[in-house]
Design a protein around this motif. Structure first.
Motif, mmCIF file in Angstrom:
data_model
loop_
_atom_site.group_PDB
_atom_site.id
_atom_site.type_symbol
_atom_site.label_atom_id
_atom_site.label_comp_id
_atom_site.label_asym_id
_atom_site.label_seq_id
_atom_site.Cartn_x
_atom_site.Cartn_y
_atom_site.Cartn_z
ATOM 1 N N ARG B 463 0.166 -17.911 3.880
ATOM 2 C CA ARG B 463 -0.962 -18.616 3.543
ATOM 3 C C ARG B 463 -1.812 -17.834 5.135
ATOM 4 N NH1 ARG B 463 -0.070 -20.292 -0.505
ATOM 5 N NH2 ARG B 463 -0.569 -22.150 -1.683
ATOM 6 N N GLY B 464 -3.040 -16.841 4.994
ATOM 7 C CA GLY B 464 -3.677 -16.992 5.802
ATOM 8 C C GLY B 464 -3.582 -15.916 6.109
ATOM 9 N N PHE B 465 -2.441 -15.159 5.342
ATOM 10 C CA PHE B 465 -1.619 -14.145 6.476
ATOM 11 C C PHE B 465 -2.612 -12.321 6.021
ATOM 12 C CE2 PHE B 465 2.349 -10.671 5.726
ATOM 13 C CZ PHE B 465 2.475 -10.883 7.516
ATOM 14 N N VAL B 466 -2.416 -12.674 4.625
ATOM 15 C CA VAL B 466 -2.176 -11.301 3.989
ATOM 16 C C VAL B 466 -3.082 -12.018 2.484
ATOM 17 C CG1 VAL B 466 -1.389 -9.266 5.424
ATOM 18 C CG2 VAL B 466 -0.260 -10.806 3.244
ATOM 19 N N TYR B 467 -3.471 -11.002 1.641
ATOM 20 C CA TYR B 467 -4.525 -10.889 0.473
ATOM 21 C C TYR B 467 -3.311 -10.943 -0.303
ATOM 22 C CZ TYR B 467 -7.173 -12.188 -3.576
ATOM 23 O OH TYR B 467 -7.634 -12.233 -4.749
ATOM 24 N N GLU B 468 -2.226 -12.161 -0.768
ATOM 25 C CA GLU B 468 -1.534 -11.698 -1.473
ATOM 26 C C GLU B 468 -1.226 -10.205 -2.783
ATOM 27 O OE1 GLU B 468 0.816 -15.393 -2.098
ATOM 28 O OE2 GLU B 468 1.501 -15.630 -0.585
ATOM 29 N N ASP B 469 -2.099 -10.941 -3.542
ATOM 30 C CA ASP B 469 -2.289 -10.086 -4.502
ATOM 31 C C ASP B 469 -1.782 -8.479 -4.510
ATOM 32 O OD1 ASP B 469 -2.140 -12.466 -6.477
ATOM 33 O OD2 ASP B 469 -3.895 -11.863 -6.794
ATOM 34 N N GLU B 470 -2.754 -8.042 -3.131
ATOM 35 C CA GLU B 470 -3.257 -6.977 -2.529
ATOM 36 C C GLU B 470 -1.730 -6.146 -1.351
ATOM 37 O OE1 GLU B 470 -6.561 -6.006 -1.099
ATOM 38 O OE2 GLU B 470 -8.268 -6.491 -3.208
ATOM 39 N N SER B 471 -1.730 -7.148 -1.138
ATOM 40 C CA SER B 471 -0.142 -6.605 -0.597
ATOM 41 C C SER B 471 1.248 -7.530 -1.301
ATOM 42 C CB SER B 471 -0.646 -7.616 0.434
ATOM 43 O OG SER B 471 -1.543 -7.552 2.001
ATOM 44 N N ARG B 472 1.450 -6.876 -2.241
ATOM 45 C CA ARG B 472 2.089 -7.634 -2.968
ATOM 46 C C ARG B 472 3.674 -6.872 -2.589
ATOM 47 N NH1 ARG B 472 4.378 -11.217 -3.942
ATOM 48 N NH2 ARG B 472 2.543 -12.391 -4.699
ATOM 49 N N ALA B 473 3.437 -5.576 -2.445
ATOM 50 C CA ALA B 473 4.301 -4.286 -2.213
ATOM 51 C C ALA B 473 5.519 -4.619 -0.657
ATOM 52 C CB ALA B 473 3.601 -2.806 -2.227
ATOM 53 N N MET B 474 3.929 -5.026 0.143
ATOM 54 C CA MET B 474 4.791 -5.271 1.627
ATOM 55 C C MET B 474 5.526 -6.671 1.272
ATOM 56 S SD MET B 474 3.109 -6.030 5.322
ATOM 57 C CE MET B 474 2.105 -7.796 4.732
ATOM 58 N N LEU B 475 5.127 -7.454 0.632
ATOM 59 C CA LEU B 475 5.905 -8.570 0.985
ATOM 60 C C LEU B 475 7.116 -8.876 0.054
ATOM 61 C CD1 LEU B 475 3.062 -11.291 0.373
ATOM 62 C CD2 LEU B 475 3.988 -11.030 2.205
ATOM 63 N N ASP B 476 6.699 -7.919 -1.218
ATOM 64 C CA ASP B 476 8.583 -7.368 -1.982
ATOM 65 C C ASP B 476 9.243 -6.761 -0.892
ATOM 66 O OD1 ASP B 476 8.041 -8.586 -4.422
ATOM 67 O OD2 ASP B 476 7.506 -7.474 -5.123
ATOM 68 N N ALA B 477 8.612 -5.618 0.132
ATOM 69 C CA ALA B 477 9.848 -5.289 0.720
ATOM 70 C C ALA B 477 10.237 -6.257 1.834
ATOM 71 C CB ALA B 477 8.984 -3.978 1.714
ATOM 72 N N ALA B 478 9.205 -7.221 1.797
ATOM 73 C CA ALA B 478 9.878 -8.240 3.146
ATOM 74 C C ALA B 478 11.100 -8.779 3.077
ATOM 75 C CB ALA B 478 8.749 -9.328 3.257
ATOM 76 N N LYS B 479 11.085 -9.183 1.028
ATOM 77 C CA LYS B 479 12.405 -9.969 0.446
ATOM 78 C C LYS B 479 13.061 -9.149 0.862
ATOM 79 C CE LYS B 479 9.893 -12.416 -2.637
ATOM 80 N NZ LYS B 479 9.570 -12.295 -4.139
ATOM 81 N N GLN B 480 13.335 -7.700 1.123
ATOM 82 C CA GLN B 480 14.684 -6.621 1.265
ATOM 83 C C GLN B 480 15.308 -6.701 2.550
ATOM 84 O OE1 GLN B 480 15.626 -5.484 -1.903
ATOM 85 N NE2 GLN B 480 17.722 -5.454 -0.077
ATOM 86 N N ILE B 481 13.698 -6.539 3.199
ATOM 87 C CA ILE B 481 14.303 -7.289 4.289
ATOM 88 C C ILE B 481 15.413 -8.196 5.352
ATOM 89 C CG2 ILE B 481 13.210 -7.533 6.855
ATOM 90 C CD1 ILE B 481 13.185 -4.241 6.593
ATOM 91 N N VAL B 482 14.876 -8.914 4.535
ATOM 92 C CA VAL B 482 15.278 -10.844 4.936
ATOM 93 C C VAL B 482 16.816 -10.578 4.142
ATOM 94 C CG1 VAL B 482 15.775 -12.947 4.233
ATOM 95 C CG2 VAL B 482 13.812 -12.180 4.543
ATOM 96 N N ILE B 483 17.283 -9.803 3.216
ATOM 97 C CA ILE B 483 18.297 -9.728 2.278
ATOM 98 C C ILE B 483 18.936 -9.038 3.665
ATOM 99 C CG2 ILE B 483 19.744 -8.447 0.436
ATOM 100 C CD1 ILE B 483 17.086 -9.373 -1.021
ATOM 101 N N ASN B 484 18.692 -7.731 3.394
ATOM 102 C CA ASN B 484 19.455 -6.781 4.497
ATOM 103 C C ASN B 484 19.369 -7.518 5.659
ATOM 104 O OD1 ASN B 484 18.618 -4.954 2.621
ATOM 105 N ND2 ASN B 484 17.710 -3.487 3.995
ATOM 106 N N ALA B 485 18.666 -8.766 6.454
ATOM 107 C CA ALA B 485 19.444 -9.030 7.288
ATOM 108 C C ALA B 485 20.259 -9.751 7.582
ATOM 109 C CB ALA B 485 18.131 -9.588 8.553
ATOM 110 N N MET B 486 20.134 -11.049 6.628
ATOM 111 C CA MET B 486 21.656 -11.769 6.284
ATOM 112 C C MET B 486 22.928 -10.973 5.424
ATOM 113 S SD MET B 486 19.272 -14.651 3.504
ATOM 114 C CE MET B 486 20.994 -15.384 3.265
#
Lengths: 529, 529
Positions: B463-486
């Motif tokens: 919320r209030g960070f990026v426009y989610e629709d247009e930043s879908r790719a970055m948010l997906d990449a962020a998920k992978q970052i979380v998985i890797n970190a875990m």
């Protein structure tokens, strides 16, 4: 096509987190082949500040026409963004052919920024003059006069005169003429002569005129000038190298030597006149500056306009300086220590008379100011239909036969936040404002995907809502509200996550309204396990 | 103890979501038995606004001394909070014994608020005069004069004179004397006489003086006055009932009748001079007011000061009115349509001369203004050590023998947000500002409580960070970052939820910084299932 200036706007309080507001480039990018040049009238941020963001969108070889001082400032600024554009340096009265249709002549004007110019643009349809920002200063500190003749030449000697004038509207509501920069000398001289301790003078770093004036006063009063703040030091260095600034006083650019000079001979030149929290003046006021400390009896002179919206920050600094024992002068308490860089209404009228245009387009102002300039134009003999009030994005066709608004092209404001250009829009800003108003509450529950039974949670985390330690009882009650709301739902509803989320949200919104009269952003996370 | 006034401050931009800022009552509550009265000098918000929050903290029977007009306004205001306090109505020159030690005499002063008073407080140690807010207006519209004699009586006829004066510092930096309210008559009259269409005049609803002035001008110009906005209508009604306002014009309090009056005879009296988004003027400017529409040639007069910080909102309204074709006058474009309610430096000096106090405490101003008043006092013959510059919470002992700061009592600002008083503090505000700057990112994962394996997620909501629709790719990449970190964590670390949260937070913070240069609030939710 020529792009004339490329500025940024600073974001208002309604745009939290936004670093800069720049123009929408969609139309220009779609017609990039037609764009023959970017022409910069002078180096103020509202005329150059969007270039770091806009240049990477355009082809690399687009020439940027600039005055010498603007070029040097831009070079340093763009280097931070690893940009090295194709600069063409201009000087007054030298004409440049641009593309097939344009010839532009820069005309020297006076302004709070040195090396400022209007642009006279000769086109097949006639001559358009864009005033840029200007005042009519008969005695600018750098001695470079307002070039009345070059303007008059177009109106008097050109066969058809000036077709259209685009004219600055900033100060159309101020009566009379804008005072010369020389008008600050008597009062500033008196304050410096009367000062017993250190003199700290803050102004815009880009205000080389003011720096020149202050250095002359320092020399006359046997004071040693030190710059505080990287920006001040940098601009003094650039202006000095170009021969625009004449360092007539004892000037030492290393503050570490300040203690060696007696207080009665010190003069600190600093930025921070707008209350910027990271500026040297702000640190001095908080007592956290490494080299400059205020002691009782020191004199602080805020030689700049208080830009509306900055008053609270400025007065915070003034109060801190006052508590440290300083005597403070600002433009409101002590008239005569600052003058504007934009012509007043008589100057605006002079510009209309001087160029005697067939049509006038008031620019660089809010709608009410454009209207005010139209009224001034009518006072000096123009007809109402000869003055065009236009809006951003309007396409205007102008010829001797008349003017016509042909339509609208895409336009608007694009927000820059960190590395993102345009990815923060109204939705994101609305969320930010909402989060800022009442904070957020995060509720997590895990439910069995077969039975819909609660297997974990609810857990509640809040940020910016209430002080959690003191509101523990209310947050515990909120958990019970969530449990009750979930239990009231049918088993089939419990299997639908979005229904459960809506149920939780609704119950909590009602509960928090009743308990606190606040409306935090509520984020329910429902995990099926 | 007497409490003299009980005002609120409006929160600044650094306090998002906060409704009001009131004084910390800790000390007074701890000594409530000693508190004999609350004495209100006049009905402006910065003198009465905290009462709705403060009164419920105190015993019900504490008498509140008020002038008639203040009583009526307070009654209506407190009724909304279901409070019915014990009012004692005072009038000028009538003395009240309060507790064992005090006698208070209200002394009539002139101010932008009608029915305003200073307070002369006789104590065993001597007489203290608190100026309240005042100007020295020789011709106030209500004819109630500044009571010079009552002040002078204390300095001339009282055996020991005045021990201490507490004196308003608001306008100590303005030269000369504050102009009379009568000084707005010529310019306002001219604007109304010249107006061809509807006249819309905005001022503070509480400014009964200005309303009186405007009604006289309306009568002289044969205009019918309509109030727009509940507050304006209410205050006119109250002032009229008390005989403070003389409705000399054709006044109709129902806007539904406005269409029946020709535009050239209409005059709308409205609030909204500070750009308040919900005010009648704001709705008129946006074209969304039910009864009042602006048509080209209408005249809008903003007969009030632009309070610093409100400029952007005010100019938004002005621009919208301008686009609708109105001719707009504000205090900056058109001098002479507003005067201040606070005395200038000559008035401040007059007050010192008139009361001739042994000691002076400048009040009601920022530190720099208190210092300025000290300088004025020295100009009229006081010694520097006779002027006390004190801070909030200081306990001052004053007697003929001298003054002494005895110490400090608990003091400070308490924030009101919705129903909460004091539950929003620096931590909550910091979170709100952080959320506003860069928004928030919520990450949810569920892990097996035995193996530490990821069984659900990561899910990311922002919320209030990026426009989610247009930043879908970055948010997906962020998920992978979380998985890797875990996955990089050991099994034992994976069993510790707080370690996993810290790991996720750290990885995402780094990723988002690199991708966006933004620092959203990151909330990791780790569920063990």
């Amino acid at each position: 096509m020529i792009m004339l200036d490329c500025g940024q706007m600073l974001p208002g309080d309604d745009m939290p987190g936004v670093d800069s507001v720049i123009p929408d480039m969609a139309f220009i990018r779609a017609h990039e082949r037609s764009l023959k040049a970017i022409w910069i009238t002078h180096a103020h941020e509202d005329h150059i500040g969007a270039l770091p963001y806009v240049l990477p969108m355009l082809r690399k070889d687009i020439p940027i026409y600039v005055s010498e001082f603007a070029r040097e400032l831009l070079k340093e600024k763009l280097r931070e963004y690893r940009l090295e554009p194709n600069f063409v340096t201009y000087e007054g009265r030298r004409r440049f052919r641009i593309g097939t249709h344009f010839e532009i002549e820069p005309i020297a004007v006076t302004h709070s920024m040195v090396d400022s110019f209007s642009a006279a643009i000769r086109t097949p349809a006639g001559v358009a003059i864009h005033s840029g920002d200007y005042k009519m200063d008969p005695s600018p500190p750098d001695g470079v006069a307002f070039d009345h003749y070059a303007f008059a030449r177009y109106s008097e000697e050109d066969d058809d005169g000036v077709l259209v004038l685009l004219n600055d509207s900033t100060n159309v509501d101020r009566r009379g003429s804008c005072p010369s920069e020389a008008e600050v000398v008597p009062k500033l001289s008196q304050l410096v002569a009367d000062a017993k301790g250190t003199v700290i003078l803050s102004c815009f770093a880009s205000s080389v005129h003011r720096v020149q004036t202050v250095m002359r006063i320092a020399a006359a009063n046997n004071r040693v000038v030190f710059p505080a703040g990287l920006n001040m030091e940098r601009i003094i260095r650039v202006a000095r190298e170009l021969g625009i600034l004449d360092v007539v006083c004892d000037y030492r650019d290393d503050l570490r030597g300040v203690e060696a000079v007696p207080r009665s001979r010190r003069m600190i030149l600093t930025t921070g006149s707008q209350g910027e929290p990271l500026s040297a003046l702000s640190r001095i006021a908080l007592g956290s500056h490494r080299h400059v400390k205020v002691t009782p009896g020191d004199t602080v002179i805020m030689s700049a306009r208080m830009i509306p919206g900055n008053e609270r920050a400025i007065y915070n600094i003034i109060n801190n300086l006052s508590k440290a024992g300083a005597i403070i002068h600002d433009e409101r308490s002590t008239p005569g220590i600052h003058v504007s860089g934009h012509g007043y209404r008589d100057d605006v009228k002079h510009m209309i008379n001087l160029t005697n245009p067939q049509f006038l387009i008031p620019v660089h102002g809010e709608h009410r100011q454009l209207i005010s300039q139209r009224n001034l134009a009518i006072e000096v003999g123009m007809e109402p239909e000869e003055v065009l009030i236009i809006e951003n994005g309007d396409v205007v066709q102008i010829s001797k036969a008349g003017t016509k608004i042909l339509g609208k092209v895409p336009h608007g404001r694009v927000l820059v936040d960190g590395k993102g250009i345009g990815d923060v829009g109204e939705v994101v800003l609305r969320d930010r404002r909402h989060l800022a108003e009442d904070g957020m509450v995060l509720v997590t529950v895990a439910i069995d995907h077969e039975t819909g039974e609660l297997v974990s949670g609810p857990d509640i985390i809040s940020r910016g809502f209430v002080y959690e330690d003191e509101s523990r009882a209310m947050l515990d009650a909120a958990k019970q509200i969530v449990i009750n709301a979930m239990e009231e739902e049918s088993v089939s509803a419990r299997e639908d996550i979005s229904v459960m989320q809506a149920t939780i949200k609704k119950a909590l919104r009602k509960f928090f309204k009743q308990e606190t009269e606040r409306f935090p952003v509520i984020l329910p996370v429902v995990l099926e396990v």
